[in-house]
Design an enzyme around this catalytic site. Structure first.
Site, mmCIF file in Angstrom:
data_model
loop_
_atom_site.group_PDB
_atom_site.id
_atom_site.type_symbol
_atom_site.label_atom_id
_atom_site.label_comp_id
_atom_site.label_asym_id
_atom_site.label_seq_id
_atom_site.Cartn_x
_atom_site.Cartn_y
_atom_site.Cartn_z
ATOM 1 N N ALA A 159 8.014 -2.528 -2.730
ATOM 2 C CA ALA A 159 6.725 -2.040 -3.226
ATOM 3 C C ALA A 159 6.415 -2.687 -4.566
ATOM 4 O O ALA A 159 7.145 -3.572 -5.027
ATOM 5 C CB ALA A 159 6.766 -0.531 -3.370
ATOM 6 N N ASN A 160 5.323 -2.279 -5.195
ATOM 7 C CA ASN A 160 5.012 -2.752 -6.547
ATOM 8 C C ASN A 160 4.433 -1.593 -7.348
ATOM 9 O O ASN A 160 4.293 -0.490 -6.840
ATOM 10 C CB ASN A 160 4.046 -3.945 -6.492
ATOM 11 C CG ASN A 160 2.750 -3.569 -5.808
ATOM 12 O OD1 ASN A 160 2.015 -2.723 -6.286
ATOM 13 N ND2 ASN A 160 2.479 -4.184 -4.665
ATOM 14 N N ARG A 161 4.086 -1.854 -8.599
ATOM 15 C CA ARG A 161 3.735 -0.767 -9.520
ATOM 16 C C ARG A 161 2.263 -0.357 -9.508
ATOM 17 O O ARG A 161 1.821 0.375 -10.377
ATOM 18 C CB ARG A 161 4.110 -1.163 -10.954
ATOM 19 C CG ARG A 161 5.589 -1.338 -11.157
ATOM 20 C CD ARG A 161 5.896 -1.642 -12.607
ATOM 21 N NE ARG A 161 7.250 -2.122 -12.778
ATOM 22 C CZ ARG A 161 8.319 -1.345 -12.769
ATOM 23 N NH1 ARG A 161 8.178 -0.044 -12.630
ATOM 24 N NH2 ARG A 161 9.516 -1.855 -12.914
ATOM 25 N N SER A 162 1.486 -0.850 -8.540
ATOM 26 C CA SER A 162 0.061 -0.498 -8.530
ATOM 27 C C SER A 162 -0.121 1.019 -8.351
ATOM 28 O O SER A 162 0.515 1.639 -7.513
ATOM 29 C CB SER A 162 -0.629 -1.232 -7.379
ATOM 30 O OG SER A 162 -1.906 -0.703 -7.177
ATOM 31 N N ALA A 183 -2.937 -4.107 -4.340
ATOM 32 C CA ALA A 183 -1.870 -5.061 -4.667
ATOM 33 C C ALA A 183 -0.999 -5.165 -3.420
ATOM 34 O O ALA A 183 0.022 -4.484 -3.296
ATOM 35 C CB ALA A 183 -1.075 -4.549 -5.857
#
Ligand code: C5P
Length: 404
Positions: free
Chosen positions: A211-214, A277
């Site tokens: 995942a990412n931090r969006s 994102a």
């Protein structure tokens, strides 16, 4: 003073959210409205008529059988001498009474006697909101042309339970009041918009993912801003913890593949704003069972495959929306990379921002963006994500009106 001269009859029924009605009164009055409050008996257990009276600078009506009140105004006049009847919070009980035409106390009698528009802001426990009788009552009230704002998703004040049932925030209620009483210009009425927001989760096995931090804050704000200008908005959201925005149809997805299908099924559309994102890669074949570590053995390498580029697919699609907008989250060469993306992805506008950790933009509430189009580059000042959204929605409306 957008509500100057408007008279609002505010009915407060008995729920913990009644504490927010005090702020609501303030917000309505600072926009020029006069607020005449009616409180149910249960509401007075949560906030006092003294506080409600002081904030509204009005007599507080509580009793259907009060001799003075009935002589003075009477419940029929109370129901008619206003431009809007606003119920906040609206409990499950009061909604049930409204749906069935009961009139055994002042709030329900006023609601039955009014010939004015009615807006309700429901607030209740999520299980009560989802209960079959409440579902039926909501349908009845909608069919009776009662307007509704919320309830929103989130944590409940009293139980900490999560779900749908939280009363809309005072400012969201004020926006709904404004919509009803002084319909704003709706330059995007009749236009369809698809917005993506949030990260995607790409499974490694049933319990792990990439995942990412969006946070989804910017994308959600844009969906809400387009809806406020009258667009019919579908928001395709990856996994986020923020609530669904008001006035928008939300399609919750997890992976990039799911996001692409959801976006494609939203076509045709006039506007696409791809803010999500999206993970660039997914794991080629995610394991069906949790991957176990094997003592003494190195971890199995993850084999990655490229995800579909949703913006690029839409930008080059046979059914391409008239206006395609992408975001470019960069940590260096923001401008050059933004311009390159405009071409490569077939977008009309790229909103480029610097998401280096030092900027605090990712996950934060503010944003500083450059708006890149074929006609040039505009640097916008440091703004809240809501302000960026409102400006972008206005820019979209302007673009569509000049090509119409
Ligand atoms: O190439 P990059 O990921 O930096 O491009 C960012 C823009 O492309 C954003 O608008 C994002 O929503 C979109 N995008 C997409 N699908 C991907 C990757 C990015 O829609 N797989």
């Amino acid at each position: 003073m957008e509500l100057q001269g408007k008279r609002i009859l505010l009915i407060i029924s008995g729920g913990i959210a009644a504490y927010k009605s005090l702020d609501l009164i303030r917000r309505l009055r600072e926009r020029g409205a006069t607020v005449r409050p009616v409180m149910s008996r249960a509401a007075q257990e949560f906030v006092t008529p003294l506080a409600v009276g002081a904030l509204s600078a009005s007599h507080v009506y509580t009793d259907l059988f009060s001799r003075e009140d009935e002589q003075d105004v009477g419940h029929i006049r109370l129901a008619r001498e206003c431009d809007l009847v606003l119920v906040a919070p609206a409990t499950a009980d009061l909604m049930a009474k409204m749906a069935h035409g009961l009139a055994d106390d002042l709030p329900s009698a006023v609601l039955l006697a009014t010939d004015r528009p009615v807006l309700i802001a429901p607030a209740m426990n999520p299980v009560m909101w989802n209960a079959a009788p409440t579902r039926r009552n909501v349908e009845t009230l909608k069919a009776d042309s009662i307007s509704m704002i919320g309830p929103m998703k989130g944590e409940m004040a009293e139980s900490g339970e999560a779900g749908t049932g939280r009363m809309a925030e005072p400012l969201e209620i004020v926006a709904a009041v404004l919509d009803l009483l002084s319909p704003q210009d709706k330059p995007l009425a009749g236009k369809r918009a698809i917005v993506t927001s949030g990260p995607t989760h790409e499974p490694i096995d049933p319990v792990r993912y990439i995942a990412n931090r969006s946070s989804g804050k910017q994308g959600h704000a844009i969906a809400a801003a387009l809806a406020r200008l009258g667009a019919d908005v579908t928001l395709v959201s990856g996994p986020v913890t923020i609530p669904d925005p008001a006035g928008v149809a939300v399609n919750h997805v997890e992976t990039a593949d799911q996001m692409l299908s959801a976006v494609l099924s939203g076509l045709p559309a006039d506007i696409a704003v791809m803010v999500a994102a999206v993970a660039d890669w997914r794991v080629v074949s995610s394991a069906g069972q949790k991957i176990k570590k094997q003592p003494g053995e190195p971890p199995a390498p993850l084999q990655l495959a490229e995800n579909p580029d949703i913006l690029k697919t839409i930008g080059h699609h046979a059914n391409r929306p008239g206006l395609v907008i992408g975001f470019a989250a960069e940590t260096q060469d923001v401008e050059t990379n933004g311009r390159r993306k405009l071409e490569a992805k077939g977008a009309d506008i790229i909103v480029a921002n610097d998401v280096s950790p030092a900027t605090g933009i990712m996950g934060g509430d503010r944003n500083r963006v450059k708006v890149i189009s074929r006609s040039g580059i505009e640097q916008w000042p440091d703004l809240s994500k809501d302000e960026v959204a409102a400006r972008l929605a206005a820019l979209i409306a302007e673009r569509l009106s000049s090509t119409a």
